[in-house]
Design an enzyme around this catalytic site. Structure first.
Site, PDB file in Angstrom:
ATOM      1  N   TYR A   1     -10.868   2.890  15.809  1.00 42.82           N
ATOM      2  CA  TYR A   1     -10.123   3.283  14.339  1.00 42.82           C
ATOM      3  C   TYR A   1      -9.946   4.675  14.157  1.00 42.82           C
ATOM      4  CZ  TYR A   1      -8.055   4.033   9.825  1.00 42.82           C
ATOM      5  OH  TYR A   1      -7.373   4.292   8.858  1.00 42.82           O
TER       6      TYR A   1
ATOM      7  N   GLY B   1       0.717  -1.112  -0.033  1.00 43.88           N
ATOM      8  CA  GLY B   1       0.133  -0.135   0.056  1.00 43.88           C
ATOM      9  C   GLY B   1       0.625   1.133   0.023  1.00 43.88           C
TER      10      GLY B   1
ATOM     11  N   ARG C   1       6.277  -6.411   8.957  1.00 45.81           N
ATOM     12  CA  ARG C   1       6.121  -7.699   9.646  1.00 45.81           C
ATOM     13  C   ARG C   1       6.388  -8.951   8.810  1.00 45.81           C
ATOM     14  NH1 ARG C   1       0.278  -7.602  11.111  1.00 45.81           N
ATOM     15  NH2 ARG C   1       0.211  -6.274   9.137  1.00 45.81           N
TER      16      ARG C   1
ATOM     17  N   GLY D   1      -8.373   9.513   2.265  1.00 48.65           N
ATOM     18  CA  GLY D   1      -9.784   8.986   2.452  1.00 48.65           C
ATOM     19  C   GLY D   1      -9.571   7.348   1.820  1.00 48.65           C
TER      20      GLY D   1
HETATM   21  C1  8X3 Z   1      -9.764   4.766   6.079  1.00 49.58           C
HETATM   22  C2  8X3 Z   1     -10.408   5.890   4.965  1.00 49.58           C
HETATM   23  O1  8X3 Z   1     -12.517   6.620   3.916  1.00 49.58           O
HETATM   24  O2  8X3 Z   1     -11.861   4.299   4.085  1.00 49.58           O
HETATM   25  O3  8X3 Z   1      -8.554   5.156   6.638  1.00 49.58           O
HETATM   26  O4  8X3 Z   1     -12.790   5.196   5.757  1.00 49.58           O
HETATM   27  S1  8X3 Z   1     -11.946   5.440   4.576  1.00 49.58           S
END
Ligand code: 8X3
Length: 246
Positions: A151, A15, A36, A182
């Protein structure tokens, strides 16, 4: 361009972390990549060559992490930049629908891991005279949504911690930037859904997500600003994303 720097990147095996490592090495930097998954690090080492130092470690293993960072080989020791990218979302649903283990994993990685890496590296960043920390937050830190609980709050911690630390670092030649993406195409959703690829794919069914390279570009843009400029925060999201859960 940012060049000739030694950059530590956490969560480097996929990522956004991987995209940052690739772009940094392409531009002539060295990267210490923390991840990891040993096998992935090994493959990455073959791809990225001698300017990449793989460090196999879980950011939750504080002691091992500190030992490894304390004994970096000389050619990678002068770390001047840190990209705190490791972070995850596990589970879905209300607060009572996530397990204690999932809660602990999120807090250990997103909060305690980020703190440990930052504390371990801060003396080097200060010594470098051109330090910069980029913390990967999330738009989840900015917008309330049902199911965000642990989260989203862990990412709010990242943001608030970072901005407090930034004020402490004024005059120490260490800059700090929060980057809040996002929806981004990555293994993030696969981890969220415990490896269920079909459910993970649904996350992108009605949207063109950000690519990890888009976010890496924002990170590198912040890093390459002139030293008198501190980019406090960047928020970016897909043009067709409405809110953090859509
Ligand atoms: C996650 C961002 O937009 O997928 O960090 O919730 S979102």
């Amino acid at each position: 361009m940012i060049t000739d720097e030694i950059v530590v990147v956490t969560g480097v095996t996929s990522g956004i972390g991987l995209a940052c490592a690739r772009q940094l090495i392409e531009q002539g930097n060295k990267v210490v990549g923390i991840g990891r998954r040993q096998e992935r690090l090994h493959i990455l080492g073959d791809e990225l060559g001698g300017n990449f130092l793989p460090l196999s470690c879980d950011v939750r293993d504080l002691q091992k992490l500190q030992e490894k960072l304390a004994s970096l080989p000389a050619e990678f020791a002068g770390v001047s930049k840190l990209i705190n990218n490791a972070g995850l979302l596990q589970g879905q649903g209300s607060l009572l629908e996530v397990s204690d283990e999932q809660v602990a994993t999120m807090l250990d990685t997103n909060v305690h891991g980020l703190l440990a890496v930052t504390r371990a590296l801060l003396p080097r960043l200060i010594d470098s005279g051109r330090g910069h920390i980029v913390n990967l937050s999330s738009i989840a830190a900015h917008y309330h949504y049902a199911g965000g609980h642990v989260y989203a709050a862990s990412k709010a911690f990242v943001e608030h911690f970072g901005q407090c630390l930034r004020t402490e670092l004024v005059g120490k030649r260490v800059r700090l930037t929060n980057v809040a993406p996002g929806k981004t195409r990555s293994e993030f959703t696969l981890v969220q859904h415990a490896g269920d690829q079909a459910r993970a794919n649904q996350a992108y069914s009605n949207i063109t997500p950000l690519e990890p390279e888009d976010v890496a570009e924002a990170v590198l843009w912040a890093l390459r600003q002139p030293v008198h400029v501190n980019i406090n925060s960047i928020e970016l999201m897909p043009a067709d994303q409405q809110l953090s859960y859509r």
